[in-house]
Design a protein around this motif. Structure first.
Motif, short mmCIF file in Angstrom:
data_model
loop_
_atom_site.label_atom_id
_atom_site.label_comp_id
_atom_site.label_asym_id
_atom_site.label_seq_id
_atom_site.Cartn_x
_atom_site.Cartn_y
_atom_site.Cartn_z
N ASP A 143 0.83 -1.21 0.00
CA ASP A 143 0.00 0.00 0.00
C ASP A 143 0.87 1.26 0.00
OD1 ASP A 143 -2.30 -1.50 0.02
OD2 ASP A 143 -2.54 -1.45 2.20
N PHE A 292 -6.03 1.23 -9.12
CA PHE A 292 -6.74 1.52 -7.87
C PHE A 292 -6.02 0.91 -6.68
CE2 PHE A 292 -9.99 2.09 -11.05
CZ PHE A 292 -10.78 3.12 -10.54
N ARG A 295 -7.11 -0.63 -0.69
CA ARG A 295 -8.06 -0.18 0.34
C ARG A 295 -9.35 0.32 -0.29
NH1 ARG A 295 -7.09 0.35 5.57
NH2 ARG A 295 -8.48 1.61 6.86
N PHE A 296 -9.24 1.00 -1.40
CA PHE A 296 -10.44 1.51 -2.08
C PHE A 296 -11.29 0.36 -2.58
CE2 PHE A 296 -12.51 2.50 -6.11
CZ PHE A 296 -13.35 3.55 -5.73
N ALA A 299 -12.91 -1.44 0.38
CA ALA A 299 -13.88 -0.63 1.11
C ALA A 299 -15.23 -0.56 0.38
CB ALA A 299 -13.33 0.78 1.32
N VAL A 300 -15.21 -0.28 -0.89
CA VAL A 300 -16.45 -0.18 -1.65
C VAL A 300 -17.15 -1.53 -1.71
CG1 VAL A 300 -17.45 0.38 -3.90
CG2 VAL A 300 -15.56 1.74 -3.01
#
Length: 318
Positions: A143, A292, A295-296, A299-300
């Motif tokens: 990350d 992307f 985490r994105f 999360a979504v």
């Protein structure tokens, strides 16, 4: 358009467009999108017989190859994980068929089952993303590297046409034996127990066979949240495993006996239309994944799954 097998009446454009939109995102996380399309068919299209599960498998078979090809081309298809997941889920799908047709033929009870499965998946993801992180040190380092390259792109030090995930970020297997698998990805090392992954895949196969999703919607987030594997290396393997188990699922639902008068064979026309849209969406999602951050994506996906789970559980009681 009327689909005589399922009894669904809808525009011929609805299935492919919905599938393309759903799979273009979910495929980034190694999920085919079948776990969303199943409740869409049940609640929006009114397709509630056990045949909806096998129709979902048809969608997986047609749509997944494009996404798998893209992950393979970019060096992020992790073969050891693929074979372990497939070996465990295949026999589970067989058991899942009988659970669906014998114990969960009533759509109302099936919705409660679906809701509980989704709530478990979403809860694990949400805890990993929004709560106390279970990410390994190596995963956190990925990350950090991703964020660093994104910062370089914004500052102009890195071409905006390049992804935050570099071309050299490919899976390199360093150990593969009956006890453990270890590999490198973007300079970081990861690993997991083979027996534990196999047993988990078997349990997932039972749930996936019952639900009609092939298990990818459970395998992918679980590998990320519990085993600490990066989503970039899990996605391709989860999709490939889902493809293989979906082939078996269609066979079981089409050939094996069911209760008298119970429809279990797929609606090939409806599943084909969903699959056609998914084929395009899968390729788009697999291509976009490297742009992307993990985490994105997680999360979504967690928000979508938890919201859908709560909706189905409430529908059962109210």
């Amino acid at each position: 358009m009327n689909f005589p097998v399922s009894g669904v009446r809808t525009s011929i454009l609805v299935p492919p467009l919905v599938a393309m939109f759903v799979s273009s995102f979910t495929s980034m996380a190694g999920v085919s999108g079948a776990f969303i399309l199943l409740p869409f068919q049940m609640s929006v299209l009114g397709f509630t017989s056990p045949a909806v599960s096998s129709t979902n498998f048809v969608y997986n078979i047609i749509s997944i190859p494009s996404g798998v090809y893209r992950y393979f081309k970019e060096g992020r298809l992790f073969w050891p994980l693929t074979w372990i997941v497939s070996a465990g889920t295949l026999p589970g799908v067989f058991l899942g068929y009988f659970i669906r047709t014998i114990y969960l033929p009533d759509p109302r009870a099936f919705k409660l089952f679906v809701g509980c499965v989704l709530l478990y998946i979403g809860g694990r993801l949400a805890r990993e993303v929004f709560g106390s992180s279970r990410s390994t040190g190596a995963d956190k380092e990925l990350d950090r590297k991703f964020a660093e390259r994104q910062a370089y792109k914004k500052s102009g030090q890195l071409s905006r046409g390049l992804s935050a995930l570099p071309a050299e970020a490919v899976v390199k297997t360093t150990r593969f034996d009956p006890l453990r698998v270890e590999y490198e990805f973007w300079g970081e090392r990861f690993g997991f127990s083979v027996p534990l992954m196999f047993l988990f895949a078997f349990a997932v196969g039972i749930i996936g066979g019952t639900y009609g999703i092939g298990g990818g919607a459970i395998i992918a987030p679980f590998c990320v949240a519990v085993f600490g594997l990066p989503v970039y290396t899990v996605a391709g393997a989860a999709l490939f495993g889902t493809f293989l188990t979906s082939v078996a699922g269609v066979f079981f639902y089409s050939i094996l006996p069911a209760r008298a008068g119970m429809a279990t064979s797929p609606d090939w026309m409806l599943g084909g239309l969903f699959g056609a849209g998914g084929f395009i969406g899968m390729y788009i999602g697999a291509r976009l994944q490297k742009h992307f951050p993990q985490r994105f994506i997680k999360a979504v996906l967690a928000v979508i799954i938890v919201s859908m789970a709560l909706r189905y559980i409430m529908q059962y009681f109210f």
